[in-house]
Scaffold this active site. Structure first.
Site, PDB file in Angstrom:
ATOM      1  N   ASP A 112     -15.160  75.561   6.656  1.00 32.52           N
ATOM      2  CA  ASP A 112     -16.534  75.085   6.817  1.00 32.52           C
ATOM      3  C   ASP A 112     -16.513  73.555   6.772  1.00 32.52           C
ATOM      4  O   ASP A 112     -15.874  72.972   5.897  1.00 32.52           O
ATOM      5  CB  ASP A 112     -17.390  75.622   5.656  1.00 32.52           C
ATOM      6  CG  ASP A 112     -18.724  76.143   6.131  1.00 32.52           C
ATOM      7  OD1 ASP A 112     -19.453  75.352   6.750  1.00 32.52           O
ATOM      8  OD2 ASP A 112     -19.026  77.315   5.878  1.00 32.52           O
ATOM      9  N   ASP A 219     -21.389  73.035   9.804  1.00 30.87           N
ATOM     10  CA  ASP A 219     -22.679  73.245   9.170  1.00 30.87           C
ATOM     11  C   ASP A 219     -23.758  72.364   9.806  1.00 30.87           C
ATOM     12  O   ASP A 219     -23.556  71.146   9.950  1.00 30.87           O
ATOM     13  CB  ASP A 219     -22.523  72.868   7.685  1.00 30.87           C
ATOM     14  CG  ASP A 219     -23.684  73.293   6.834  1.00 30.87           C
ATOM     15  OD1 ASP A 219     -23.853  74.502   6.652  1.00 30.87           O
ATOM     16  OD2 ASP A 219     -24.415  72.411   6.348  1.00 30.87           O
ATOM     17  N   GLU A 276     -23.088  75.387  13.814  1.00 35.58           N
ATOM     18  CA  GLU A 276     -24.348  75.999  13.380  1.00 35.58           C
ATOM     19  C   GLU A 276     -25.472  75.087  13.841  1.00 35.58           C
ATOM     20  O   GLU A 276     -25.493  73.897  13.533  1.00 35.58           O
ATOM     21  CB  GLU A 276     -24.364  76.125  11.850  1.00 35.58           C
ATOM     22  CG  GLU A 276     -25.564  76.908  11.369  1.00 35.58           C
ATOM     23  CD  GLU A 276     -25.953  76.594   9.932  1.00 35.58           C
ATOM     24  OE1 GLU A 276     -26.556  77.457   9.289  1.00 35.58           O
ATOM     25  OE2 GLU A 276     -25.673  75.476   9.452  1.00 35.58           O
ATOM     26  N   HIS A 351     -24.112  84.296   5.145  1.00 39.83           N
ATOM     27  CA  HIS A 351     -24.517  84.055   3.758  1.00 39.83           C
ATOM     28  C   HIS A 351     -25.942  83.527   3.631  1.00 39.83           C
ATOM     29  O   HIS A 351     -26.427  83.343   2.520  1.00 39.83           O
ATOM     30  CB  HIS A 351     -23.536  83.051   3.126  1.00 39.83           C
ATOM     31  CG  HIS A 351     -23.607  81.714   3.796  1.00 39.83           C
ATOM     32  ND1 HIS A 351     -23.185  81.507   5.094  1.00 39.83           N
ATOM     33  CD2 HIS A 351     -24.089  80.519   3.373  1.00 39.83           C
ATOM     34  CE1 HIS A 351     -23.389  80.246   5.421  1.00 39.83           C
ATOM     35  NE2 HIS A 351     -23.934  79.630   4.399  1.00 39.83           N
ATOM     36  N   ASP A 352     -26.591  83.224   4.758  1.00 45.31           N
ATOM     37  CA  ASP A 352     -27.972  82.722   4.726  1.00 45.31           C
ATOM     38  C   ASP A 352     -28.985  83.772   5.179  1.00 45.31           C
ATOM     39  O   ASP A 352     -30.184  83.492   5.191  1.00 45.31           O
ATOM     40  CB  ASP A 352     -28.123  81.521   5.681  1.00 45.31           C
ATOM     41  CG  ASP A 352     -27.349  80.307   5.226  1.00 45.31           C
ATOM     42  OD1 ASP A 352     -27.153  80.144   4.016  1.00 45.31           O
ATOM     43  OD2 ASP A 352     -26.943  79.509   6.101  1.00 45.31           O
TER      44      ASP A 352
HETATM   45  C1  NOJ Z   1     -26.447  75.770   6.379  1.00 48.03           C
HETATM   46  C2  NOJ Z   1     -25.638  76.597   5.433  1.00 48.03           C
HETATM   47  O1  NOJ Z   1     -25.242  77.773   6.068  1.00 48.03           O
HETATM   48  C3  NOJ Z   1     -26.507  76.836   4.228  1.00 48.03           C
HETATM   49  O2  NOJ Z   1     -25.973  77.777   3.347  1.00 48.03           O
HETATM   50  C4  NOJ Z   1     -26.739  75.513   3.551  1.00 48.03           C
HETATM   51  O3  NOJ Z   1     -27.661  75.684   2.501  1.00 48.03           O
HETATM   52  C5  NOJ Z   1     -27.305  74.475   4.522  1.00 48.03           C
HETATM   53  N1  NOJ Z   1     -26.668  74.485   5.795  1.00 48.03           N
HETATM   54  C6  NOJ Z   1     -27.130  73.094   3.964  1.00 48.03           C
HETATM   55  O4  NOJ Z   1     -25.771  72.743   3.979  1.00 48.03           O
END
Ligand code: NOJ
Length: 577
Positions: A112, A219, A276, A351-352
């Site tokens: 990551d 990210d 992302e 994970h989000d």
């Molecule tokens: C995206 C990540 O997937 C998430 O878990 C994180 O809180 C935010 N970016 C900030 O880094």
């Protein structure tokens, strides 16, 4: 920062051009995967002890969520040293062993990369707090709004709301200025306009590639180039505007990504790159993933995971019903848009996001297994690189917490406080969290039926889902009909049938309320998938589908698959020709 020379992995790794198109990626969220030392927190040796499980599943790549040094305000997405491992996860040597162990099994590793922001405890930011420091410009420092008293409510330089609730600007007493943080106040945004920042990041990335990794998951990478720092017009009843409207897909995004690609040798070294990109559009994704532009291999879009939220409301927690035709239509648009240039990433879970089987499937005991399998089938039969999030291959479900004290996630806790302060009903807020909170995905991996699901011998940092007694890896590995083995077969199919990787995509029955049907065509081969994405039986409108009589049945969820009627959550994959 560690200054010792980088060590390379001893196992030679072959990365042929475009290898990532045929790969299946497995995401590991380290703090919830496996705990080796009984402190209740997953760690790197814990991951290393489960590599044979990953090899048995057959995945090609592991994407490791952050294990870097961090104060853990956002579970490691707030990094204080990019070149060291946080002690809760182990040490650099543990990571070297993990990389070697994966490579020995033919599995690659993607790290990551969190470079839109650092932690406020990163030495760069600590230095930048001094207005006279040469690093002042490495972050976004701005004075208070003209005519207002610095530090008072409404004096922030712009009226932006951070992604984790509250203003996106934090006042710093010492200099009387504010710094920008699109996430928590402990995650200050780096200023990518400054070439020294970019140089430092590329240097760090090269250090990781030299250490033996095979790519980066980037990210919120489309936030690195920001638009002008100006006010927006708040929705009725609000004082602030969501910050991403002003910070996503800025004017220099393509330039920064192309520069990074050259400086780190991303394409030259055949590394996997996935960006992302919240708020990315088909146009931005096409530009970023067009191989001719040498930016990224693929992006994570957010469109399909936003269809069950009301736009204009309180973001993702403002729930809306999801219709199957709308979901199919959205994925189809991306398939068509990236058919000639670029490439899709395919995901339901990470994970989000809440657990796929609870969100898009039916997690009742009657339908959980078949809906988890069928969602896997639908995902893997689209064109693109599939991403499996830990536990998705077991059909792990949402956890359905009922009190705010059970949550650990900063986004969930802040949303709860902010929604209540706006006068929302506590029951409604807790309901939204139980459906959408990120902690649904973060409950520990369910390894077996022993206490705490075999995740830890201590007290887990986040409570294990009580359904681990029936839903766990040990039981599923032993059961040839399990969700685990269905995913294993999906991964194997991809290896055996190039039509799954390369075939032209066509959505069939786009308006059908229950059935998801598609075809993939490569030369004289046609693959046909039909999937009942509902908890009621469905009749297959035979005339509207390619003739599959005499076709090979590659994979099904049910044993009797000759019927023209599909059972609830039944899916079939046929190969014609
Ligand atoms: C995206 C990540 O997937 C998430 O878990 C994180 O809180 C935010 N970016 C900030 O880094």
């Amino acid at each position: 920062m560690i200054s010792e020379p980088a060590q390379t992995s001893f196992v030679p790794v072959d990365r042929p051009a475009d290898w990532w198109r045929s790969a299946v990626v497995y995401q590991i969220y380290p703090r919830s995967f496996a705990d080796s030392n009984g402190d209740g927190m997953g760690d790197i040796p814990g991951i290393t002890s489960h590599l044979d499980y990953l090899a048995q599943l057959g995945v090609d790549v592991v994407w490791l969520s952050p294990v870097y040094a961090s104060p853990m305000d956002d579970n490691g997405y707030d990094i204080s040293d990019y070149q060291d491992v946080d002690p809760i996860f182990g040490a650099l040597e543990d990571l070297d062993r993990l990389i070697t162990g994966l490579h020995e099994r033919g599995i690659k590793i993607v790290m990551d990369l969190v470079v839109n922001h650092t932690s406020d405890e990163h030495p760069w930011f600590i230095e930048s707090r001094d207005p006279d420091s040469p690093k002042r410009d490495w972050y976004w420092w701005r004075p208070a709004r003209p005519g207002s008293e610095p530090g008072t409510e409404g004096a922030e330089p712009t009226n932006w709301e951070s992604a984790f609730s509250g203003p996106a600007w934090q006042f710093d007493e010492r200099s009387g200025e504010y710094y920008l943080h699109l996430f928590s106040r402990k995650q200050p945004d780096l200023n990518w306009e400054n070439p020294e920042v970019r140089r430092a990041i590329y240097e760090m990335m090269n250090w990781w590639v030299d250490r033996g990794i095979d790519g980066f998951r980037m990210d919120v990478i489309n936030l690195i180039s920001k638009h002008d720092l100006v006010d927006g017009v708040p929705a009725p009843g609000r004082t602030r505007v969501p910050c991403f409207l002003f910070t996503a897909n800025g004017p220099r995004l393509d330039e920064f990504l192309a520069e990074m690609n050259v400086e780190v040798g991303l394409d030259a070294r055949s590394l996997l790159t996935v960006g992302e990109m919240p708020g990315s559009t088909i146009e931005t994704a096409r530009r970023a993933t067009d191989p001719a532009n040498h930016e990224l291999n693929m992006v994570f879009t957010f469109e399909h995971v936003s269809l069950d939220s009301r736009s204009g409301g309180s973001g993702k927690f403002d729930l809306a019903p999801l219709s199957l035709p709308a979901l199919k239509k959205n994925l189809n648009e991306w398939q068509q848009a990236l058919a000639d240039v670029g490439w899709n990433s395919l995901y339901w879970d990470n994970h989000d996001q809440p657990r796929a089987v609870s969100r898009y499937g039916d997690d009742s005991p009657q339908h959980r297994e078949n809906s988890a399998k069928t969602l896997g089938t639908v995902q893997h039969m689209h064109k693109g690189t599939p991403y499996i999030y830990q536990g998705e291959e077991l059909g792990m479900t949402n956890t359905y917490f009922t009190t705010i004290q059970q949550y650990r996630d900063i986004e969930s806790i802040n949303y709860h406080a902010s929604a209540l302060s706006l006068g929302m009903e506590v029951e409604a807020v807790l309901h939204s969290l139980s459906v959408k909170s990120r902690d649904n995905a973060r409950t520990p991996m369910q390894w077996d039926g022993s206490s705490h699901a075999g995740f830890t011998e201590g007290i887990p940092w986040l409570a294990v889902n009580p359904n681990y007694v029936t839903i766990n890896a040990a039981a599923e590995v032993d059961d040839p009909d399990s969700v685990f083995h269905h995913f294993r077969k999906l991964i194997k199919l991809r290896r055996d049938h190039p039509v799954i990787v390369h075939g032209r995509f066509e959505l069939l029955l786009p308006d059908h309320e229950q059935i998801w049907a598609l075809s993939r065509t490569l030369d004289d081969q046609v693959l046909v998938m039909i999937a009942n994405c509902s908890s009621k039986p469905a009749s297959v409108p035979q005339d509207a589908l390619p003739d599959v009589s005499g076709a090979d049945l590659l994979l099904t969820t049910h044993h009797d698959s000759a019927s023209p009627e599909l059972e609830p959550w039944e899916s079939r994959i046929y190969l014609v020709g």
